[in-house]
Write a protein that holds these residues in place. Structure first.
Motif, mmCIF file in Angstrom:
data_model
loop_
_atom_site.group_PDB
_atom_site.id
_atom_site.type_symbol
_atom_site.label_atom_id
_atom_site.label_comp_id
_atom_site.label_asym_id
_atom_site.label_seq_id
_atom_site.Cartn_x
_atom_site.Cartn_y
_atom_site.Cartn_z
ATOM 1 N N ALA A 64 85.716 80.067 1.430
ATOM 2 C CA ALA A 64 86.130 80.617 0.166
ATOM 3 C C ALA A 64 85.904 79.352 -0.724
ATOM 4 O O ALA A 64 85.733 79.680 -2.044
ATOM 5 N N ALA A 65 85.590 78.300 -0.199
ATOM 6 C CA ALA A 65 85.738 76.986 -1.443
ATOM 7 C C ALA A 65 84.257 77.085 -1.748
ATOM 8 O O ALA A 65 83.861 77.060 -2.940
ATOM 9 N N LYS A 66 83.277 77.339 -0.831
ATOM 10 C CA LYS A 66 81.865 77.361 -1.454
ATOM 11 C C LYS A 66 81.831 78.556 -2.201
ATOM 12 O O LYS A 66 80.953 78.428 -3.219
ATOM 13 N N ALA A 67 82.435 79.564 -1.956
ATOM 14 C CA ALA A 67 82.398 80.757 -3.133
ATOM 15 C C ALA A 67 82.862 80.083 -4.391
ATOM 16 O O ALA A 67 82.279 80.634 -5.478
ATOM 17 N N ILE A 68 83.711 79.325 -4.445
ATOM 18 C CA ILE A 68 84.276 79.019 -5.876
ATOM 19 C C ILE A 68 83.412 77.790 -6.220
ATOM 20 O O ILE A 68 82.922 77.967 -7.490
ATOM 21 N N TRP A 69 82.625 77.104 -5.488
ATOM 22 C CA TRP A 69 81.619 76.032 -6.093
ATOM 23 C C TRP A 69 80.408 76.859 -6.757
ATOM 24 O O TRP A 69 79.912 76.662 -7.704
ATOM 25 N N LEU A 70 80.088 78.127 -6.022
ATOM 26 C CA LEU A 70 78.949 78.768 -6.529
ATOM 27 C C LEU A 70 79.518 79.415 -7.724
ATOM 28 O O LEU A 70 78.858 79.567 -8.777
ATOM 29 N N LYS A 71 80.796 79.950 -7.876
ATOM 30 C CA LYS A 71 81.348 80.481 -8.966
ATOM 31 C C LYS A 71 81.370 79.778 -10.198
ATOM 32 O O LYS A 71 80.753 79.884 -11.380
ATOM 33 N N ILE A 72 81.791 78.271 -10.007
ATOM 34 C CA ILE A 72 81.679 77.205 -10.762
ATOM 35 C C ILE A 72 80.198 77.075 -11.470
ATOM 36 O O ILE A 72 79.966 76.938 -12.705
ATOM 37 N N ASN A 121 75.778 79.698 -17.151
ATOM 38 C CA ASN A 121 76.221 80.615 -18.301
ATOM 39 C C ASN A 121 76.352 79.985 -19.719
ATOM 40 O O ASN A 121 75.997 80.304 -20.557
ATOM 41 N N HIS A 122 76.613 78.667 -19.509
ATOM 42 C CA HIS A 122 77.114 77.721 -20.713
ATOM 43 C C HIS A 122 75.926 76.638 -20.830
ATOM 44 O O HIS A 122 76.151 75.751 -21.829
ATOM 45 N N GLY A 123 74.780 76.779 -19.923
ATOM 46 C CA GLY A 123 73.888 75.601 -20.239
ATOM 47 C C GLY A 123 74.097 74.453 -19.453
ATOM 48 O O GLY A 123 73.235 73.371 -19.780
ATOM 49 N N GLN A 124 74.842 74.465 -18.618
ATOM 50 C CA GLN A 124 75.146 73.329 -17.917
ATOM 51 C C GLN A 124 74.884 73.374 -16.094
ATOM 52 O O GLN A 124 75.016 74.775 -15.723
ATOM 53 N N SER A 125 74.454 72.311 -15.674
ATOM 54 C CA SER A 125 74.389 72.442 -14.182
ATOM 55 C C SER A 125 75.449 71.596 -13.577
ATOM 56 O O SER A 125 75.597 70.463 -13.855
ATOM 57 N N ILE A 126 76.582 72.556 -12.825
ATOM 58 C CA ILE A 126 77.364 71.587 -12.109
ATOM 59 C C ILE A 126 77.671 72.195 -10.669
ATOM 60 O O ILE A 126 77.959 73.176 -10.280
ATOM 61 N N ASP A 127 77.176 71.084 -10.061
ATOM 62 C CA ASP A 127 77.036 71.201 -8.630
ATOM 63 C C ASP A 127 78.150 70.374 -8.087
ATOM 64 O O ASP A 127 78.031 69.108 -7.661
ATOM 65 N N ILE A 128 79.245 71.189 -7.691
ATOM 66 C CA ILE A 128 80.725 70.493 -7.169
ATOM 67 C C ILE A 128 80.166 69.737 -5.884
ATOM 68 O O ILE A 128 80.515 68.554 -5.867
#
Length: 151
Positions: free
Chosen positions: A107-115, A121-128
């Protein structure tokens, strides 16, 4: 027979408490989001810290949200040159990340992928996971340098 009744009552109470806790956390997450929307990072930090104090009872969703909120607070505090608050937010972000991964890695990995997807979608790269690793390394380096300075 009495034991079965007592266990049933205990189970009902436990479900009620967990449900109440979940509703409280959801309400708190909404308040945190509102504080960020209103550009009130100090209030957001205070609310995040309230949830953080109940970390062991947080759902994976709440832990994921807190992970992202503490990341945001670390960026805000860093841009304000508030070193103590920056490191505190980084430390809390890493702890929330690790707690989510321990509670339910899938579930946590799914959240990180969603983030990550929302960020793109907002032009940012966010790799938790990468950010958590980076923060962990920075915190470790700060601890090492802090020990050398005080020794």
């Amino acid at each position: 027979m009495i034991k079965k009744i007592a266990l049933s009552i205990f189970a009902i109470i436990a479900v009620f408490v967990l449900s109440s806790c979940s509703q409280t956390h959801s309400s708190m997450r909404d308040k945190i989001a509102e504080a960020f929307t209103q550009n009130k990072p100090e209030l957001a930090s205070e609310l995040c810290n309230t949830l953080y104090s109940d970390l062991q009872n947080c759902s994976v969703e709440t832990l994921g949200d807190l992970t992202m909120r503490y990341y945001t607070l670390s960026v805000i505090n860093s841009t304000r040159s508030n070193e103590v608050a920056t490191y505190d937010a980084m430390d809390h972000m890493v702890t929330c990340y690790e707690s989510a991964m321990k509670k339910n890695p899938t579930a946590a990995k799914a959240i990180w992928l969603k983030i990550a997807d929302e960020g793109l979608n907002h032009g940012q790269s966010i790799d938790i996971p990468l950010i958590a690793d980076s923060f962990r390394a920075q915190l470790h380096l700060r601890d090492i340098l802090g020990e050398d300075i005080t020794d």
